[in-house]
Scaffold this motif. Structure first.
Motif, PDB file in Angstrom:
ATOM      1  N   ALA A  65      15.479 -29.148  20.348  1.00 50.60           N
ATOM      2  CA  ALA A  65      16.645 -28.449  19.763  1.00 50.60           C
ATOM      3  C   ALA A  65      16.488 -28.127  18.272  1.00 50.60           C
ATOM      4  N   PRO A  66      16.045 -29.105  17.437  1.00 53.42           N
ATOM      5  CA  PRO A  66      15.970 -28.801  16.001  1.00 53.42           C
ATOM      6  C   PRO A  66      14.947 -27.712  15.655  1.00 53.42           C
ATOM      7  N   ILE A  67      13.903 -27.524  16.504  1.00 50.50           N
ATOM      8  CA  ILE A  67      12.872 -26.512  16.178  1.00 50.50           C
ATOM      9  C   ILE A  67      12.951 -25.293  17.084  1.00 50.50           C
ATOM     10  N   TYR A  68      13.975 -25.249  17.941  1.00 51.63           N
ATOM     11  CA  TYR A  68      14.071 -24.218  18.982  1.00 51.63           C
ATOM     12  C   TYR A  68      14.010 -22.801  18.416  1.00 51.63           C
ATOM     13  N   GLU A  69      14.592 -22.596  17.235  1.00 51.26           N
ATOM     14  CA  GLU A  69      14.612 -21.245  16.666  1.00 51.26           C
ATOM     15  C   GLU A  69      13.514 -21.047  15.625  1.00 51.26           C
ATOM     16  N   SER A  70      12.638 -22.058  15.463  1.00 54.47           N
ATOM     17  CA  SER A  70      11.609 -21.926  14.425  1.00 54.47           C
ATOM     18  C   SER A  70      10.503 -20.994  14.899  1.00 54.47           C
ATOM     19  N   ARG A  71       9.910 -20.271  13.953  1.00 55.27           N
ATOM     20  CA  ARG A  71       8.902 -19.274  14.290  1.00 55.27           C
ATOM     21  C   ARG A  71       7.683 -19.877  15.017  1.00 55.27           C
ATOM     22  N   PRO A  72       7.144 -21.023  14.563  1.00 54.35           N
ATOM     23  CA  PRO A  72       5.978 -21.580  15.273  1.00 54.35           C
ATOM     24  C   PRO A  72       6.289 -21.921  16.733  1.00 54.35           C
ATOM     25  N   PHE A  73       7.452 -22.521  16.984  1.00 54.76           N
ATOM     26  CA  PHE A  73       7.800 -22.896  18.354  1.00 54.76           C
ATOM     27  C   PHE A  73       7.947 -21.649  19.221  1.00 54.76           C
ATOM     28  N   VAL A  74       8.658 -20.654  18.691  1.00 56.74           N
ATOM     29  CA  VAL A  74       8.879 -19.422  19.458  1.00 56.74           C
ATOM     30  C   VAL A  74       7.548 -18.734  19.737  1.00 56.74           C
ATOM     31  N   SER A  75       6.640 -18.711  18.748  1.00 59.50           N
ATOM     32  CA  SER A  75       5.390 -17.976  18.970  1.00 59.50           C
ATOM     33  C   SER A  75       4.491 -18.691  19.987  1.00 59.50           C
ATOM     34  N   VAL A  76       4.529 -20.036  20.015  1.00 57.99           N
ATOM     35  CA  VAL A  76       3.765 -20.762  21.042  1.00 57.99           C
ATOM     36  C   VAL A  76       4.342 -20.449  22.418  1.00 57.99           C
ATOM     37  N   LEU A  77       5.658 -20.486  22.529  1.00 59.32           N
ATOM     38  CA  LEU A  77       6.338 -20.203  23.798  1.00 59.32           C
ATOM     39  C   LEU A  77       5.985 -18.797  24.293  1.00 59.32           C
ATOM     40  N   LEU A  78       5.975 -17.843  23.355  1.00 58.90           N
ATOM     41  CA  LEU A  78       5.687 -16.459  23.732  1.00 58.90           C
ATOM     42  C   LEU A  78       4.242 -16.296  24.171  1.00 58.90           C
ATOM     43  N   LYS A  79       3.337 -16.954  23.460  1.00 57.97           N
ATOM     44  CA  LYS A  79       1.911 -16.866  23.809  1.00 57.97           C
ATOM     45  C   LYS A  79       1.696 -17.393  25.224  1.00 57.97           C
ATOM     46  N   LEU A  80       2.322 -18.549  25.519  1.00 65.13           N
ATOM     47  CA  LEU A  80       2.193 -19.149  26.853  1.00 65.13           C
ATOM     48  C   LEU A  80       2.802 -18.249  27.932  1.00 65.13           C
ATOM     49  N   SER A  81       3.765 -17.415  27.536  1.00 67.46           N
ATOM     50  CA  SER A  81       4.450 -16.556  28.504  1.00 67.46           C
ATOM     51  C   SER A  81       3.772 -15.194  28.647  1.00 67.46           C
ATOM     52  N   GLY A  82       2.722 -14.964  27.870  1.00 70.07           N
ATOM     53  CA  GLY A  82       2.031 -13.678  27.940  1.00 70.07           C
ATOM     54  C   GLY A  82       2.874 -12.538  27.398  1.00 70.07           C
ATOM     55  N   VAL A  83       3.769 -12.844  26.464  1.00 66.07           N
ATOM     56  CA  VAL A  83       4.650 -11.818  25.907  1.00 66.07           C
ATOM     57  C   VAL A  83       4.034 -11.263  24.627  1.00 66.07           C
ATOM     58  N   ARG A  84       4.086  -9.942  24.470  1.00 62.96           N
ATOM     59  CA  ARG A  84       3.473  -9.318  23.291  1.00 62.96           C
ATOM     60  C   ARG A  84       4.452  -9.202  22.130  1.00 62.96           C
ATOM     61  N   ALA A  85       5.692  -9.678  22.336  1.00 60.81           N
ATOM     62  CA  ALA A  85       6.733  -9.498  21.311  1.00 60.81           C
ATOM     63  C   ALA A  85       6.308 -10.078  19.965  1.00 60.81           C
TER      64      ALA A  85
END
Ligand code: ZN
Length: 267
Positions: A67-87
């Motif tokens: 929860a505390p890092i949910y909106e942080s850029r590093p966490f989001v970018s790892v999540l996106l990379k794992l999801s194959g998202v180009r965003a």
């Protein structure tokens, strides 16, 4: 029939019988089935006497931690990379824009299903739009309350509840958003039906979720029986079964953004 709630406030209802609740000493009380729901730190807790399924408990624990890092850029970018998202790095703001666009012209009350730390609730609230966020992880809701206080926001309220038993009366919401969690609900149609129950006819819903694909995250999710990996035609079928129409999907990697509306009653 209960009277319409005043514009600035929607009352919570009993998640079991859906009747209005009475405020008692730092709690909400249902006289119909003699249940008391405590309010902790401003968050009504409709799950204090509910045993969550092991899979749900695991997800809630993970969410409590992130929860505390949910909106942080590093966490989001790892999540996106794992999801194959180009965003790009503005991912959260882009999704918020999609929600805002889907809710264009919507005033009144909006439900944020599985709201996490109020990430999108805060971004879609406006002077004419009050948002009610529900989640089953108390840790993320507490983080959400802290985020709301930090941003000095009014018009966002949070409660701990399950999507299968939402603490609201029928047909009270003018719009719904559900960001990144539809695939976590064990029974998609049941969840969508309960969401639809709380919506007014014709109200829009904006959803972000994952579909089947070859990204690491969806491969992992496929192996976990407690997570759904959708195919778009199946999802369309679920939505129709639950009483939605106007399905409009948009795909990026395995990441699916879609909008739909609660169907109008047939005449
Ligand atoms: Zn009740």
């Amino acid at each position: 029939m209960s009277e319409a709630a005043p514009m600035d406030r929607l009352s919570f209802a009993c998640p079991k019988c859906k009747r209005p609740l009475r405020s008692v000493d730092n709690a909400l009380y249902c006289s119909e089935d003699n249940r008391t729901y405590p309010i902790a730190g401003g968050i009504p807790d409709f799950l204090s006497q509910v045993s969550l399924a092991p899979a749900a408990l695991r997800i809630a624990r993970v969410m409590d931690i992130v929860a505390p890092i949910y909106e942080s850029r590093p966490f989001v970018s790892v999540l996106l990379k794992l999801s194959g998202v180009r965003a790009g790095p503005r991912f959260i703001e882009d999704i918020a824009s999609f929600h805002v666009k889907t809710l264009q012209g919507v005033t009144g009350f909006v439900l944020d299903v599985a709201c996490g730390p109020a990430t999108y609730s805060r971004r879609i609230a406006s002077p004419s739009r009050n948002v009610y966020g529900v989640d089953f992880s108390m840790g993320t809701l507490q983080q959400g309350m802290a985020n709301i206080a930090r941003d000095g926001m009014s018009g966002v309220r949070l409660a701990r509840a399950r999507v299968e038993e939402l603490p609201f009366e029928n047909a009270v919401f003018d719009g719904v958003i559900c960001g990144g969690s539809l695939h976590l609900f064990p029974d998609t149609v049941l969840a969508l039906r309960e969401i639809a129950r709380t919506m007014k006819a014709g109200a829009p819903m904006a959803v972000t979720t994952f579909v089947a694909g070859n990204a690491p995250l969806t491969r992992l999710m496929k192996r976990r029986k407690n997570m759904r990996v959708f195919q778009i035609p199946d999802l369309q079928q679920y939505l129709a079964e639950a009483g939605f129409e106007g399905f409009e999907p948009k795909l990026d990697g395995t990441f699916l953004t879609f909008s739909a509306r609660k169907a109008m009653p047939r005449t």
